[in-house]
Design a protein around this motif. Structure first.
Motif: not given
Length: 479
Positions: A221-223, A245-246, A453-456
């Motif tokens: 999990t990454f921001t 990913l955020e 802009s991300g997934i999840g």
């Protein structure tokens, strides 16, 4: 220097390398820390892997009590944590206190979520079979958090992961590791079994590679930046490793001519100049309908003139420094690019160096007008206190213009029309929409990006699901 927390113990790095942490308000050295390498990361992952059966098999009530204790300890240490945030990031102490309270509230929320992880019994088309669906923790989680919201991002990632029954290895940003250390001191006091939570302060490339390649890590999990997110996603694909990913944003902020302009200005101050514009949900492109551009701009300048820019540790400071010199130079370069391409500076536009600000990375809040789509501020994430105002005539065109971005995290618009509120919100291609609202986030609401802009999803129950895996159990009761 023992600031790596692995398997319940404070350790120094195997390499002996160090990391220096500075205060962006005055470039003061805050601390020199032990800086981990790949050997340290492997140790932390091994510890988390060994602890997983222990933590995942604890009862929900037992996990809940520990997470609730974390929440209580954060509140008890509010001032110390907030001051550390301010020293590391430069953000005003009032914002740092709010961030600390949000971190406490997140752990409190997730302490209750431990008890809400349920399965389901499905009806069967075959009379002699029973179908049971269970949700179980995914395993060891590698978490990477950013510098801009250093304490609460730990809570937002580790809270749901731990509630789900996962064990964690955390790598905080190099600019802001001191908050992570204090958080892990709280974890130690809260009573986590050894190996459940592990802290690695180390080189991003080495940590990221180990998270990607180590088969004991089942989720990342990454921001952070979209560039790094793509690198992690590509690497994780080799093992079909679960990833959340955020990433970056380039939020449009639309002010229609029928809007309450005071409300819109107040909201822009919150989402554009809060944390000095260093948030992924910060407003980036300010679209104001032609008839109200002048009045909106005048109100914004009036408000900015009353906001003190300075050291965040001073109670009356409203806007602090940027995180480092590189960030300051990027903001200044975006301003210069806009000016070179025809924009006019209505307010601000320069580095602040007087009144004791010489050693820090301060940029005066800036308003640009006559902005066009060729300028960097119109299509790149500035991540600073720059508000480029772009006027528009027709309501019909503004949706397509606002959606013309590779990013899709947050968007804002202001109108008194109920009809327009629904129609525009439904058409904007963003995961978070603020209608007459400059802060559309609460602890229990979903936080999700569209496009690059991300997934999840982060936030509330939605976040817990990201750390669970679904299993079907079928039982033949014929005999």
């Amino acid at each position: 220097m023992k600031n790596l927390f692995i398997n319940g113990k404070w350790l120094s790095s195997e390499s002996g390398e160090t990391l220096k942490v500075y205060n962006p308000a005055n470039n003061e050295l805050l601390k020199e820390l032990s800086f981990g390498n790949e050997t340290d990361v492997k140790k932390a992952i091994d510890a988390a892997y060994q602890a997983f059966p222990v933590w995942s098999n604890m009862s929900p009530n037992e996990r809940s009590k520990i997470l609730r204790k974390v929440s209580d300890l954060i509140t008890e240490n509010l001032e110390d944590l907030a001051l550390t945030i301010t020293k590391e990031t430069g953000k005003p102490i009032s914002e740092a206190r709010n961030e600390t309270l949000r971190a406490s509230e997140n752990f409190l929320w997730y302490s209750e979520e431990t008890k809400r992880i349920n399965g389901e019994v499905l009806s069967s088309n075959i009379p002699t079979k029973r179908l049971i669906v269970v949700n179980q923790p995914i395993g060891v989680v590698g978490a990477i958090t950013p510098w801009n919201i250093p304490l609460n991002m730990i809570a937002r990632k580790l809270g749901p992961a731990l509630a789900a029954g996962c064990t964690v290895v955390l790598k905080p940003a190099e600019s802001t590791p001191l908050d992570a250390i204090k958080m892990f001191e709280i974890f130690e006091k809260a009573g986590f079994p050894k190996g459940v939570v592990n802290l690695i302060i180390g080189k991003p490339e080495k940590v990221g590679e180990e998270f990607i390649n180590n088969r004991k890590v089942r989720k990342i999990t990454f921001t952070g930046s979209t560039r790094v997110g793509k690198y992690l996603m590509e690497g994780a694909s080799k093992q079909v490793k679960n990833i959340s990913l955020e990433l970056g944003g380039h939020a449009p902020f639309i002010v229609f001519e029928d809007a309450d302009l005071d409300q819109a200005v107040d909201s822009l101050l919150l989402t554009k100049f809060g944390n000095n514009g260093q948030m992924c949900i910060s407003a980036n492109r300010i679209y104001v309908q032609e008839a109200v551009v002048e009045s909106f701009s005048a109100k914004l300048i009036e408000r900015l003139e009353k906001m003190k820019v300075g050291n965040g540790a001073e109670e009356d400071t409203k806007i602090g420094p940027l995180i480092n010199e590189s960030a300051l130079n990027k903001v200044l370069s975006h301003i210069e690019d806009a000016k070179d391409k025809g924009a006019k500076v209505l307010y601000g536009g320069e580095r602040l160096v007087g009144g004791g600000l010489e050693e820090g990375f301060f940029c005066k809040p800036t308003i640009l007008v006559e902005v066009n789509s060729k300028m960097k501020v119109a299509h790149e994430e500035t991540f600073g206190p720059v508000a480029p105002i772009i006027s528009f005539k027709n309501e019909e065109d503004i949706i397509d213009i606002a959606n013309n971005s590779d990013y899709g995290l947050a968007a804002y618009f202001f109108t008194k029309s109920t009809k327009k509120s629904f129609e525009v919100a439904e058409k904007l291609q963003y995961g978070i929409i603020g209608v007459n609202d400059g802060w559309p986030i609460q602890i229990h609401t979903p936080f999700a990006g569209h496009k690059e802009s991300g997934i999840g999803v982060e936030g509330g129950t939605f976040a817990v699901k990201e750390f669970l895996t679904t299993k079907l159990i079928t039982m033949n009761i014929e005999n």
